[in-house]
Design a protein around this motif. Structure first.
Motif, PDB file in Angstrom:
ATOM      1  N   ALA A 126       0.851  -1.205   0.000  1.00 42.06           N
ATOM      2  CA  ALA A 126       0.000   0.000   0.000  1.00 42.06           C
ATOM      3  C   ALA A 126       0.882   1.250   0.000  1.00 42.06           C
ATOM      4  CB  ALA A 126      -0.927  -0.009   1.210  1.00 42.06           C
ATOM      5  N   ALA A 127       1.955   1.223   0.803  1.00 41.60           N
ATOM      6  CA  ALA A 127       2.863   2.380   0.864  1.00 41.60           C
ATOM      7  C   ALA A 127       3.530   2.601  -0.494  1.00 41.60           C
ATOM      8  CB  ALA A 127       3.922   2.161   1.949  1.00 41.60           C
ATOM      9  N   LEU A 128       3.943   1.503  -1.151  1.00 40.68           N
ATOM     10  CA  LEU A 128       4.584   1.636  -2.463  1.00 40.68           C
ATOM     11  C   LEU A 128       3.593   2.192  -3.489  1.00 40.68           C
ATOM     12  CD1 LEU A 128       6.657  -1.691  -2.545  1.00 40.68           C
ATOM     13  CD2 LEU A 128       7.601   0.622  -2.573  1.00 40.68           C
ATOM     14  N   ALA A 129       2.358   1.701  -3.440  1.00 40.57           N
ATOM     15  CA  ALA A 129       1.345   2.157  -4.406  1.00 40.57           C
ATOM     16  C   ALA A 129       1.006   3.631  -4.171  1.00 40.57           C
ATOM     17  CB  ALA A 129       0.094   1.295  -4.294  1.00 40.57           C
ATOM     18  N   ASP A 130       0.881   4.029  -2.907  1.00 39.78           N
ATOM     19  CA  ASP A 130       0.537   5.431  -2.600  1.00 39.78           C
ATOM     20  C   ASP A 130       1.623   6.391  -3.079  1.00 39.78           C
ATOM     21  OD1 ASP A 130      -1.768   4.685  -1.461  1.00 39.78           O
ATOM     22  OD2 ASP A 130      -1.114   4.924   0.635  1.00 39.78           O
ATOM     23  N   ALA A 131       2.874   5.973  -2.893  1.00 36.79           N
ATOM     24  CA  ALA A 131       3.980   6.897  -3.209  1.00 36.79           C
ATOM     25  C   ALA A 131       4.316   6.911  -4.699  1.00 36.79           C
ATOM     26  CB  ALA A 131       5.206   6.516  -2.393  1.00 36.79           C
ATOM     27  N   GLY A 132       3.908   5.881  -5.433  1.00 37.05           N
ATOM     28  CA  GLY A 132       4.181   5.859  -6.880  1.00 37.05           C
ATOM     29  C   GLY A 132       5.568   5.352  -7.207  1.00 37.05           C
ATOM     30  N   PRO A 133       5.953   5.440  -8.493  1.00 39.87           N
ATOM     31  CA  PRO A 133       7.164   4.758  -8.965  1.00 39.87           C
ATOM     32  C   PRO A 133       8.486   5.276  -8.381  1.00 39.87           C
ATOM     33  CG  PRO A 133       6.142   6.054 -10.737  1.00 39.87           C
ATOM     34  CD  PRO A 133       5.225   6.113  -9.571  1.00 39.87           C
ATOM     35  N   ASP A 134       8.464   6.442  -7.708  1.00 41.33           N
ATOM     36  CA  ASP A 134       9.722   6.926  -7.121  1.00 41.33           C
ATOM     37  C   ASP A 134      10.037   6.280  -5.769  1.00 41.33           C
ATOM     38  OD1 ASP A 134      10.195   8.518  -9.236  1.00 41.33           O
ATOM     39  OD2 ASP A 134       9.328  10.337  -8.335  1.00 41.33           O
ATOM     40  N   ALA A 135       9.103   5.510  -5.229  1.00 37.60           N
ATOM     41  CA  ALA A 135       9.367   4.837  -3.950  1.00 37.60           C
ATOM     42  C   ALA A 135      10.156   3.559  -4.215  1.00 37.60           C
ATOM     43  CB  ALA A 135       8.043   4.499  -3.274  1.00 37.60           C
TER      44      ALA A 135
END
Ligand SMILES: Cc1cc2nc3c(=O)[nH]c(=O)nc-3n(C[C@H](O)[C@H](O)[C@H](O)COP(=O)(O)OP(=O)(O)OC[C@H]3O[C@@H](n4cnc5c(N)ncnc54)[C@H](O)[C@@H]3O)c2cc1C
Length: 300
Positions: free
Chosen positions: A19-28
């Motif tokens: 969920a954290a990766l999806a929320d932050a987008g490809p720069d995470a």
């Protein structure tokens, strides 16, 4: 050298992490052992906006036996794999390859999932995964999927993983009884990345002829290379010196490595030829040793 500013989170479940990766987008980016990523951040080759630290997620750890495979959690360190009794008993080829990764300090922190996701073409885990036919379980906030090794590694440091996807597990099939194995590596010094790495598994039947084999090379292309024609050329043959010498010459026709600061293309091909012959000889001879011998017999 200091990294560019970034945010940090340390979730406790895979669900929270994806969920954290999806929320932050490809720069995470996911952070595993940090052995490759932190160096890249320090040199500002990588500038993630958010680091999602996976070290507090128990679901990603552990090595366990399945029916005919072993499941290795993505956050398993190289050292945990090196000292796993289960891996040693069921597939000593993995243990041997892992001992060639860097130094103990790196093996204590670097992880299986990190190495596979990083996909350095000379790294041990990708070549072992391809040789043994492992597959990776990958998950994002939409669900999970399995990716076979032969579709996973695409090019230099590129994989089939989506930007918001995590490797959660690796499933490695246990080699069949009487499968011999060999890991051959040429490196400039102990603990350095391989210039060329070869992993082979060979099963020889009661009649002394090769029944099946798989041989893969690292350091000779953007992704580990399976020597595709090995099966056609060698199944049904006796692993004699003459046959293996010829096979090593023919098989390296599949290779087209780039020259770089470490070795020229010609040097890599010459080294690969020698290592392929050595790997096939050691793995093919394992049966005649009559059991586990530390040098190639994988008798499960
Ligand atoms: C001096 C030195 C020598 C080394 N020598 C060798 C060697 O001989 N052989 C070898 O194979 N390796 C070697 N390594 C690399 C080492 O094996 C690293 O552990 C490995 O490449 C990366 O693993 P990590 O867990 O540290 O990942 P990290 O550095 O934390 O991450 C690497 C990349 O993978 C991504 N990632 C990490 N985990 C996941 C996951 N579960 N799902 C999706 N993406 C993920 C990260 O976002 C990042 O992009 C060496 C490293 C050093 C510093």
């Amino acid at each position: 050298v200091r990294p560019a500013p970034f945010s940090y989170t340390a979730p406790e479940t895979v669900e929270e992490a994806v969920a954290a990766l999806a929320d932050a987008g490809p720069d995470a980016k996911a952070l595993a052992g940090g052995q490759s990523l932190l160096a890249m951040m320090n040199f500002r080759v990588a500038r993630p906006s958010l680091l999602v630290d996976l070290r507090r997620i128990p679901e990603l750890t552990g090595i366990s036996a399945g029916h005919d495979s072993v499941r290795v959690g993505a956050m398993t360190t190289h050292a945990e794999a090196e000292y796993s009794e289960l891996l040693l008993a069921s597939m000593p080829v993995v243990r041997r390859a892992v001992t060639l990764i860097g130094h103990p300090a790196i093996r204590n922190r670097g992880t299986v999932g990190g190495s596979l996701a990083h996909a350095d073409p000379a790294a041990e885990w990708p070549v072992v995964a391809l040789t043994l036919g492992a597959r990776m379980r990958c998950e994002n906030n939409q669900g999970s999927r399995w990716i076979d090794s032969d579709r996973f590694f695409e090019d230099y440091f590129e994989t089939a993983l989506g930007p918001e996807e995590l490797i959660t597990d690796v499933e490695i099939p246990i080699p069949r009884r009487y499968t011999g194995w060999s890991v051959q590596e040429f490196a400039r010094q102990s603990g350095a990345f391989a210039i060329v790495l070869v992993v082979a598994v060979v099963r020889v039947g009661d009649d002394g002829r090769i029944e099946d084999l798989e041989i893969c090379v690292g350091g000779c292309g953007g992704a580990p290379v399976r020597l595709e024609s090995a099966r056609t050329k060698l199944v049904g043959e006796r692993p004699t010196d003459r046959v293996l010498e010829q096979a090593a010459r023919d098989l390296i026709d599949d290779l087209a490595p780039r020259s770089d600061v470490h070795a020229t293309s010609e040097d890599r091909v010459a080294i690969a030829r020698a290592l392929v012959k050595r790997a096939l000889t050691e793995a093919g001879a394992a049966r005649s040793f009559g059991g586990p011998n530390g040098g190639g017999a994988d008798e499960v």
